[in-house]
Structure formats: C-alpha cells, structure tokens
Design a protein around this motif. Structure first.
Motif, PDB file in Angstrom:
ATOM      1  N   GLU A 213       0.667  -0.932  -0.015  1.00 18.19           N
ATOM      2  CA  GLU A 213       0.541   0.019   0.036  1.00 18.19           C
ATOM      3  C   GLU A 213       0.997   1.427   0.257  1.00 18.19           C
ATOM      4  O   GLU A 213       0.481   2.332  -0.708  1.00 18.19           O
ATOM      5  CB  GLU A 213      -0.956  -0.090   0.957  1.00 18.19           C
ATOM      6  N   LYS A 216       2.470   1.530  -3.282  1.00 19.99           N
ATOM      7  CA  LYS A 216       1.521   1.832  -4.322  1.00 19.99           C
ATOM      8  C   LYS A 216       0.730   3.125  -4.408  1.00 19.99           C
ATOM      9  O   LYS A 216       0.442   4.225  -5.739  1.00 19.99           O
ATOM     10  CB  LYS A 216       1.106   0.743  -4.851  1.00 19.99           C
ATOM     11  N   HIS A 217       0.040   3.972  -3.543  1.00 21.55           N
ATOM     12  CA  HIS A 217      -0.273   5.037  -3.489  1.00 21.55           C
ATOM     13  C   HIS A 217       0.379   6.030  -2.656  1.00 21.55           C
ATOM     14  O   HIS A 217       0.030   6.884  -2.353  1.00 21.55           O
ATOM     15  CB  HIS A 217      -1.537   4.842  -2.159  1.00 21.55           C
ATOM     16  N   GLY A 218       1.715   6.068  -2.780  1.00 16.32           N
ATOM     17  CA  GLY A 218       2.878   6.821  -2.007  1.00 16.32           C
ATOM     18  C   GLY A 218       3.426   7.046  -3.105  1.00 16.32           C
ATOM     19  O   GLY A 218       3.013   7.422  -4.226  1.00 16.32           O
ATOM     20  N   GLY A 220       4.758   5.434  -4.976  1.00 16.93           N
ATOM     21  CA  GLY A 220       5.285   4.809  -6.430  1.00 16.93           C
ATOM     22  C   GLY A 220       4.229   5.664  -7.427  1.00 16.93           C
ATOM     23  O   GLY A 220       4.135   5.539  -8.508  1.00 16.93           O
ATOM     24  N   LYS A 221       3.475   6.364  -6.943  1.00 16.30           N
ATOM     25  CA  LYS A 221       2.381   7.193  -8.072  1.00 16.30           C
ATOM     26  C   LYS A 221       3.124   7.838  -8.811  1.00 16.30           C
ATOM     27  O   LYS A 221       2.838   8.394  -9.859  1.00 16.30           O
ATOM     28  CB  LYS A 221       1.562   8.132  -6.523  1.00 16.30           C
ATOM     29  N   ARG A 222       4.498   8.551  -8.352  1.00 17.84           N
ATOM     30  CA  ARG A 222       4.976   9.687  -9.212  1.00 17.84           C
ATOM     31  C   ARG A 222       6.361   8.534  -9.520  1.00 17.84           C
ATOM     32  O   ARG A 222       6.920   9.174 -10.429  1.00 17.84           O
ATOM     33  CB  ARG A 222       5.800  10.891  -8.749  1.00 17.84           C
ATOM     34  N   GLN A 231      13.892  13.175  -8.122  1.00 17.39           N
ATOM     35  CA  GLN A 231      13.146  13.442  -6.540  1.00 17.39           C
ATOM     36  C   GLN A 231      13.974  14.501  -6.264  1.00 17.39           C
ATOM     37  O   GLN A 231      13.642  15.143  -5.826  1.00 17.39           O
ATOM     38  CB  GLN A 231      12.614  12.405  -6.757  1.00 17.39           C
ATOM     39  N   ARG A 292      -5.177  -6.726 -13.865  1.00 13.56           N
ATOM     40  CA  ARG A 292      -4.993  -5.112 -13.330  1.00 13.56           C
ATOM     41  C   ARG A 292      -3.890  -4.318 -13.928  1.00 13.56           C
ATOM     42  O   ARG A 292      -3.280  -3.486 -14.416  1.00 13.56           O
ATOM     43  CB  ARG A 292      -4.424  -5.130 -11.489  1.00 13.56           C
ATOM     44  N   HIS A 296      -3.533  -2.068 -16.992  1.00  8.98           N
ATOM     45  CA  HIS A 296      -1.926  -0.979 -16.628  1.00  8.98           C
ATOM     46  C   HIS A 296      -1.370  -0.369 -17.652  1.00  8.98           C
ATOM     47  O   HIS A 296      -1.479   0.507 -19.050  1.00  8.98           O
ATOM     48  CB  HIS A 296      -2.087  -0.183 -15.356  1.00  8.98           C
ATOM     49  N   THR A 300      -0.789   2.776 -21.231  1.00  9.79           N
ATOM     50  CA  THR A 300       0.400   3.272 -21.300  1.00  9.79           C
ATOM     51  C   THR A 300       0.720   2.894 -22.385  1.00  9.79           C
ATOM     52  O   THR A 300       1.191   4.446 -22.967  1.00  9.79           O
ATOM     53  CB  THR A 300       0.851   2.460 -20.155  1.00  9.79           C
TER      54      THR A 300
END
Length: 306
Positions: A213, A216-218, A220-222, A231, A292, A296, A300
């Motif tokens: 989580e 994928k939701h931290g 990893g989003k960018r 970064q 999934r 994706h 892309t």
C-alpha cells in the motif's frame, strides 16, 4: 515504420519473452526468424503474437514477416541481429552462444536477454566475443519499452551504438549500461527496495499488505514520471543529504536473502501459483492482480501510440 537496410532479426526462444520481443520487431516491419527446439512452444507463439497485435490495435504483420523454425541454423544463418531469450542459466546460455557463433554470419550482432548474468561471463571464450552484448528486455516486452543495453569488457563501441540505434528505431527505449555488473541497473534498484521491504516485515515494522500500500499509493504514484535522482534534485540535495544521514545507518544491508524469505521457500510457500507467499491467494485474487497489471500496461502503451 521503414527501417534502414531492413535488418533480419533472429530470436532464440519462443516463450513469453521471445515471442513478445518478436512482436516488437514485426510491428516495425522487420523480418523475424523465431527459433525454439519445442514445436509446441512455436505453435503457442504463433497464436499469441496476433493477439498482441490485436490488443495494441496494430496491423498484424506476422503472416508476412514471421518464420518459425526448430532449426537454429535456419533461424540465424542470414540474421543481422540475434536476440537470445532462453533459460536464465549461464551454462545453457553459453552453449546457445557457442552455436550462434557457429551459425550466425560474422557481421551479426549477438544479444542476450539475461536479467542478471554478467555479459562477460557468457561471452568469455566465445568466437568474436566483441559482437556479444546484453539486451535486457522487461516482462512483458511488448508492453514495456525499456531495454538495458549492457556492454561487457569485450563489446565494441560500434556494437553498442548500432544496437542502441536499432532499438530506438523500433520504438523501444534503450539505455546504455557501461559496466557489466550483476543485475545491471533496473534489477539492482528493484531488488534493493525488495531487500528493505522484506526486512521491514521480518522486523515486525509492518505486514506485507502495508508495504504494498505504501509503494502503490505513496511514492510509487510518481515513479513513472519522476525518477529518484530527479526527485532528489526537486526537493534539494541538502534535504536529501539530511534524510539519508538519518536513515542510512538503519537500512538493511544483508549480504544474503533474509531468513523469512528462505523459510517460506523451504516450506513451499512460493507465491501466487501455490496460494501463499508473503500473502494468501486464491486463483481469483491472483488473476485480479495479473489483469490489473496487464490493463495498466496496455493502456500506457496505447496512450503512447496515440
């Protein structure tokens, strides 16, 4: 896409990687000779390649440009490039390249799709090792553009340049790996993160679901649009230095895989295919993950092509 000189591509191995790589070159209008000693593997590849064209909304050129054969000599004797996509075993790859050096024309560039084996270990002692190069495609190769072009101590600069040019011309994203190290770049980065992830679970910091989580939701989003060094520059190297000075002494630096992973493998808990790994799986939940990821990657690729 029209290609200069229309090079002939030989592919050794018709499995998931082999036929996916073949589709890339077929889509660029190049003749592809696909070799596998197993006729069933070739038959499966001939079924799957048109399906790839279909999902990517591309014109299927396989009937005109693809030749499938169980003869390595037939596949590579007139090839300009050969890409080996056989088992990830050094001894097997060395045997394959010994045959390739015998059957392929002297000008032919010979590439291996190994994920981690140093290219020099495969090329050493072969006839004309200077024409052997690494070409690490990512799975599935028809949906992931990156190819790590790995230069060994034997590979000539012209072989690197020509390979990079070819891959760029067929719509791939080649990057030059200048030193022949195990795992190259992508797998070293990927597995460095995996080492820390397993360590965090082993130490009781969190469970496997939490690790996934967070990724994928931290951050990893960018990751698809912002690399780790970009970064670092974005937030400032002074802040990066401060954070790393705090974290580095506490990061896992195990030289062998952690006991948690070794124990799971020893007990047969090897992942989705058996129903349990770091998590518990049913066939339905495992298939949801596969779908999934594929959805994706397809979207892309379609977005890029449009």
């Amino acid at each position: 896409m029209s290609m200069t000189n229309n090079p002939v591509i030989g592919i050794v191995g018709a499995g998931l990687m082999g036929h996916g790589i073949a589709q890339r070159f077929l889509a660029a209008g190049l003749k592809v000779n696909l070799y596998d000693p197993n006729e069933a593997a070739l038959a499966h590849a001939k079924e799957q390649i048109p399906k790839i064209f279909d999902i990517l909304c591309q014109q299927d050129t396989s009937s005109e440009l693809l030749t499938c054969t169980t003869s390595m000599a037939e596949a590579v004797s007139h090839a300009d490039w050969v890409i080996e996509a056989g088992p990830e075993k050094k001894d097997i790859k060395r045997c394959i390249f010994s045959e390739l050096c015998t059957f392929a024309p002297k000008h032919c560039i010979l590439a291996t799709n190994t994920s981690a084996i140093p290219i020099g270990d495969i090329a050493e002692g072969q006839s004309k090792p200077q024409r052997i190069i690494g070409a690490h495609f990512w799975n599935p190769p028809h949906l992931v553009d990156l190819v790590e072009v790995v230069q060994s101590q034997f590979t000539t600069c012209d072989v690197v340049k020509n390979t990079m040019t070819l891959f760029s011309q067929v719509g791939l994203k080649p990057v030059h790996v200048k030193k022949d190290i195990p795992g190259f770049i992508g797998n070293r980065l990927q597995h460095a993160m995996k080492r820390e992830a397993i360590a965090l679970v082993s130490q009781g910091v969190c469970d496997a679901d939490t690790i996934d989580e967070v990724v994928k939701h931290g951050f990893g989003k960018r990751l698809a649009v912002l690399g780790p060094l970009e970064q670092s520059d974005l937030v400032g190297l002074d802040l990066t230095l401060s954070i790393l000075s705090t974290i580095y002494p506490h990061l896992d630096n195990s030289k062998t895989p952690q006991g948690l992973l070794q124990e799971k493998v020893a007990r047969g808990k090897t992942g989705m295919r058996v129903g349990e790994g770091f998590k518990t799986w049913t066939e339905a939940t495992a298939e949801q993950v596969r779908q999934r990821v594929q959805k994706h990657l397809i979207q892309t690729q379609l977005d890029k092509n449009n």
